[in-house]
Design a protein around this motif. Structure first.
Motif, PDB file in Angstrom:
ATOM      1  N   GLY A 142       1.054  -1.380  -0.417  1.00  0.00           N
ATOM      2  CA  GLY A 142      -0.304  -0.276  -0.127  1.00  0.00           C
ATOM      3  C   GLY A 142       0.540   1.451   0.171  1.00  0.00           C
ATOM      4  O   GLY A 142       1.755   0.464  -0.466  1.00  0.00           O
TER       5      GLY A 142
ATOM      6  N   CYS B  20      -6.821   6.682  -5.064  1.00  0.00           N
ATOM      7  CA  CYS B  20      -7.704   5.820  -4.226  1.00  0.00           C
ATOM      8  C   CYS B  20      -7.397   4.621  -2.814  1.00  0.00           C
ATOM      9  O   CYS B  20      -5.873   4.633  -2.453  1.00  0.00           O
ATOM     10  CB  CYS B  20      -8.109   4.491  -5.712  1.00  0.00           C
ATOM     11  SG  CYS B  20      -8.574   3.601  -4.781  1.00  0.00           S
TER      12      CYS B  20
ATOM     13  N   HIS C   1      -8.483   1.653  -1.757  1.00  0.00           N
ATOM     14  CA  HIS C   1      -7.779   0.551  -2.019  1.00  0.00           C
ATOM     15  C   HIS C   1      -8.821  -0.443  -0.302  1.00  0.00           C
ATOM     16  O   HIS C   1      -7.741  -0.580  -0.754  1.00  0.00           O
ATOM     17  CB  HIS C   1      -6.612   0.213  -2.304  1.00  0.00           C
ATOM     18  CG  HIS C   1      -5.677   0.863  -3.660  1.00  0.00           C
ATOM     19  ND1 HIS C   1      -6.090  -0.091  -5.084  1.00  0.00           N
ATOM     20  CD2 HIS C   1      -5.306   1.592  -4.101  1.00  0.00           C
ATOM     21  CE1 HIS C   1      -5.640   0.654  -5.910  1.00  0.00           C
ATOM     22  NE2 HIS C   1      -4.760   1.751  -5.463  1.00  0.00           N
TER      23      HIS C   1
ATOM     24  N   ARG D  53     -10.004  -7.580  -7.382  1.00  0.00           N
ATOM     25  CA  ARG D  53      -9.267  -7.578  -5.894  1.00  0.00           C
ATOM     26  C   ARG D  53      -7.286  -8.908  -6.481  1.00  0.00           C
ATOM     27  O   ARG D  53      -7.875  -9.792  -7.086  1.00  0.00           O
ATOM     28  CB  ARG D  53      -9.616  -8.154  -4.941  1.00  0.00           C
ATOM     29  CG  ARG D  53      -8.545  -8.036  -3.344  1.00  0.00           C
ATOM     30  CD  ARG D  53      -8.210  -6.850  -2.741  1.00  0.00           C
ATOM     31  NE  ARG D  53     -10.004  -6.571  -2.317  1.00  0.00           N
ATOM     32  CZ  ARG D  53      -9.922  -5.577  -1.244  1.00  0.00           C
ATOM     33  NH1 ARG D  53      -9.032  -4.665  -1.444  1.00  0.00           N
ATOM     34  NH2 ARG D  53     -11.242  -4.883  -0.711  1.00  0.00           N
TER      35      ARG D  53
ATOM     36  N   THR E  71      -5.120  -4.685  -3.719  1.00  0.00           N
ATOM     37  CA  THR E  71      -5.353  -3.916  -3.976  1.00  0.00           C
ATOM     38  C   THR E  71      -6.189  -4.520  -4.859  1.00  0.00           C
ATOM     39  O   THR E  71      -6.884  -5.471  -5.153  1.00  0.00           O
ATOM     40  CB  THR E  71      -4.369  -3.417  -4.734  1.00  0.00           C
ATOM     41  OG1 THR E  71      -3.510  -4.013  -5.780  1.00  0.00           O
ATOM     42  CG2 THR E  71      -2.946  -2.820  -3.745  1.00  0.00           C
ATOM     43  N   VAL E  72      -7.137  -3.211  -5.515  1.00  0.00           N
ATOM     44  CA  VAL E  72      -8.406  -2.868  -6.144  1.00  0.00           C
ATOM     45  C   VAL E  72      -8.178  -2.788  -7.455  1.00  0.00           C
ATOM     46  O   VAL E  72      -7.649  -1.182  -8.127  1.00  0.00           O
ATOM     47  CB  VAL E  72      -9.886  -2.225  -5.566  1.00  0.00           C
ATOM     48  CG1 VAL E  72     -10.861  -2.381  -6.502  1.00  0.00           C
ATOM     49  CG2 VAL E  72      -9.576  -3.284  -4.251  1.00  0.00           C
TER      50      VAL E  72
ATOM     51  N   THR F 140      -4.589   2.068  -9.951  1.00  0.00           N
ATOM     52  CA  THR F 140      -3.948   0.903  -9.871  1.00  0.00           C
ATOM     53  C   THR F 140      -3.027   0.936  -9.195  1.00  0.00           C
ATOM     54  O   THR F 140      -2.780  -1.158  -8.802  1.00  0.00           O
ATOM     55  CB  THR F 140      -3.534   0.100 -11.384  1.00  0.00           C
ATOM     56  OG1 THR F 140      -2.043   0.289 -11.617  1.00  0.00           O
ATOM     57  CG2 THR F 140      -5.009  -0.234 -12.294  1.00  0.00           C
TER      58      THR F 140
ATOM     59  N   TYR G 189      -0.649  -1.729 -10.452  1.00  0.00           N
ATOM     60  CA  TYR G 189       0.221  -3.444 -10.643  1.00  0.00           C
ATOM     61  C   TYR G 189       0.521  -4.178 -11.032  1.00  0.00           C
ATOM     62  O   TYR G 189       1.557  -5.022 -11.035  1.00  0.00           O
ATOM     63  CB  TYR G 189      -1.233  -3.879 -10.947  1.00  0.00           C
ATOM     64  CG  TYR G 189      -1.930  -5.490 -10.486  1.00  0.00           C
ATOM     65  CD1 TYR G 189      -1.028  -6.315  -9.069  1.00  0.00           C
ATOM     66  CD2 TYR G 189      -2.616  -6.393 -11.477  1.00  0.00           C
ATOM     67  CE1 TYR G 189      -1.736  -7.473  -9.911  1.00  0.00           C
ATOM     68  CE2 TYR G 189      -2.695  -7.993 -11.101  1.00  0.00           C
ATOM     69  CZ  TYR G 189      -2.558  -8.502 -11.010  1.00  0.00           C
ATOM     70  OH  TYR G 189      -2.675  -9.224 -10.308  1.00  0.00           O
TER      71      TYR G 189
ATOM     72  N   ASP H  79      -8.055   1.578   4.859  1.00  0.00           N
ATOM     73  CA  ASP H  79      -7.659   1.708   3.792  1.00  0.00           C
ATOM     74  C   ASP H  79      -6.357   0.819   3.396  1.00  0.00           C
ATOM     75  O   ASP H  79      -5.042   0.967   4.264  1.00  0.00           O
ATOM     76  CB  ASP H  79      -7.647   2.700   3.453  1.00  0.00           C
ATOM     77  CG  ASP H  79      -8.534   3.329   3.901  1.00  0.00           C
ATOM     78  OD1 ASP H  79      -9.326   3.794   2.910  1.00  0.00           O
ATOM     79  OD2 ASP H  79      -8.606   5.037   4.190  1.00  0.00           O
TER      80      ASP H  79
END
Length: 294
Positions: free
Chosen positions: A25, A117, A119, A136, A141-142, A177, A180, A241
Motif C-alpha cells: 500500500g 484511491c 484500496h 482484488r 489492492t483493487v 491501480t 499493479y 485503507d
C-alpha cells in the motif's frame, strides 16, 4: 494480522489467493509534500492517462481540482489563515531567502496532499460491479479491468471517497491501480518512485503503519499537535485503507470524509429481506391460486 469489523486486514486470502504475498500500500505523509506534482506527472506518463486541459482553475496553482478518470493522483493546494499553533512548513532548507526559519507565519499556510484511491479493505466498488471488471489482486489492492467494464457507473456511486470516475467519450470507469503492472515485477509505483521528498511511501502495509505512527509521535513531540493519521485503522467504516495519510488538519479540510462508511455494508441484510419478501409474495400468490381453485 489483526481483524477488522469486516474481515481480516489482508483481504487477498478472502479473495481466494493462497499463499498471498504481504499486503502492499501507500503511506502519504502530507507534512513533507511540497506540491511539486511529480507524482501526478509520473502517474500520467506510466499509465498513458489523458491530460486535463492544462487550465488553471483560478483558485490556486492546482490545475486538476480532484481525482477523476484522467487524474489518478491529485495534489491538493489548500490555503489557510495562519493559526497560533506552530506550523510545520515542509522540508528543512526550503525557507525563503532572508526568512527566519524559527519565525511563525502570520499570513497563511499551504496544506498540500497527494490524494489517491484508498484500496479499501472492504471495497464497495467490488460489491456492486456486475461484470467482474473490478477485482482484488494478490497484493490486496483493487484494480479495474477496463476491457470488460460496461460503463454502468455503479462503482462510481458506491465509492465512499468519490474516487472512481467514468471517462468522457469513453464511458468506462478508471482509477489508480497502485501500478499493479509494476509491483508485480517488484518495482515501486510510479508516483512513489518520482516523489522527491518521500511524501509518498510504498511498501508492506503493516510496516507502513508502524512507520506512520512513529512519524506522528515525532511531529507531536515537535509541537505539531494537529498531526494525525487517516485511514490507518482497521476498525473504521471501511475496514482500513490500503492507502492512508498523515494529515495536519481535519479530514474535511482536505476534502476527505471524516467517517467513511462502506456503502454496501447493509447489502447482505437487504438481499435477505428482499428474498424473504419475494418468498412471502410467492406464498401469497400460491394461496390465492389454490383458494380460487377450491
Amino acid at each position: 494480522m489483526a481483524n477488522s469489523l469486516y474481515g481480516p486486514l489482508d483481504p487477498a486470502p478472502d479473495a481466494g489467493y493462497e499463499d498471498a504475498p504481504p499486503r502492499m500500500g501507500f503511506f502519504t505523509d502530507t507534512s513533507v509534500c511540497i506540491g511539486c506534482k511529480a507524482c501526478e506527472v509520473a502517474c500520467k506518463e506510466w499509465n498513458a492517462i489523458p491530460d486535463d486541459g492544462f487550465d488553471l482553475l483560478g483558485q490556486s496553482y492546482d490545475n486538476t481540482g480532484g481525482l477523476s478518470a484522467n487524474t489518478w493522483r491529485h495534489v491538493a493546494f489548500i490555503e489557510q489563515p495562519a493559526t497560533s499553533e506552530p506550523v510545520f512548513l515542509g522540508m528543512p532548507g526550503t525557507e525563503l531567502p532572508g526568512a527566519d526559519p524559527e519565525a511563525e507565519r502570520t499570513d497563511f499556510r499551504w496544506l498540500m496532499m497527494s490524494n489517491v484511491c484508498k484500496h479499501c479493505t472492504h471495497a464497495a466498488c467490488l460489491d456492486v460491479c456486475p461484470t467482474g471488471s473490478l477485482f482484488r489482486t494478490e497484493f490486496g489492492t483493487v484494480v479495474v479491468q477496463e476491457d470488460i467494464c460496461n460503463g454502468c457507473g455503479y462503482c462510481v456511486t458506491a465509492c465512499p471517497y468519490g474516487v472512481i470516475d467514468r471517462r468522457e467519450g469513453d464511458g468506462r470507469a478508471w482509477k489508480c491501480t497502485l501500478c499493479y503492472d509494476r509491483i508485480g515485477d517488484g518495482l515501486t509505483p510510479a508516483c512513489a518512485q518520482a516523489c522527491p521528498t518521500q511524501s509518498i511511501q510504498y511498501g508492506e502495509l503493516s510496516e507502513l503503519r508502524i512507520r506512520a505512527e512513529e512519524r506522528v509521535e515525532k511531529l507531536q513531540a515537535e509541537g505539531v499537535s494537529s498531526a494525525k493519521l487517516y485511514g490507518h485503522s482497521d476498525d473504521d467504516g471501511v475496514g482500513g485503507d490500503g492507502a492512508f495519510f498523515l494529515l495536519l488538519d481535519e479530514p474535511e479540510v482536505y476534502g476527505l470524509p471524516p467517517d467513511p462508511v462502506v456503502t454496501t455494508k447493509d447489502l447482505p441484510d437487504m438481499w435477505k429481506r428482499a428474498g424473504m419478501a419475494a418468498l412471502t409474495m410467492a406464498g401469497a400468490v400460491v394461496v390465492a391460486f389454490l383458494g380460487r381453485r377450491g
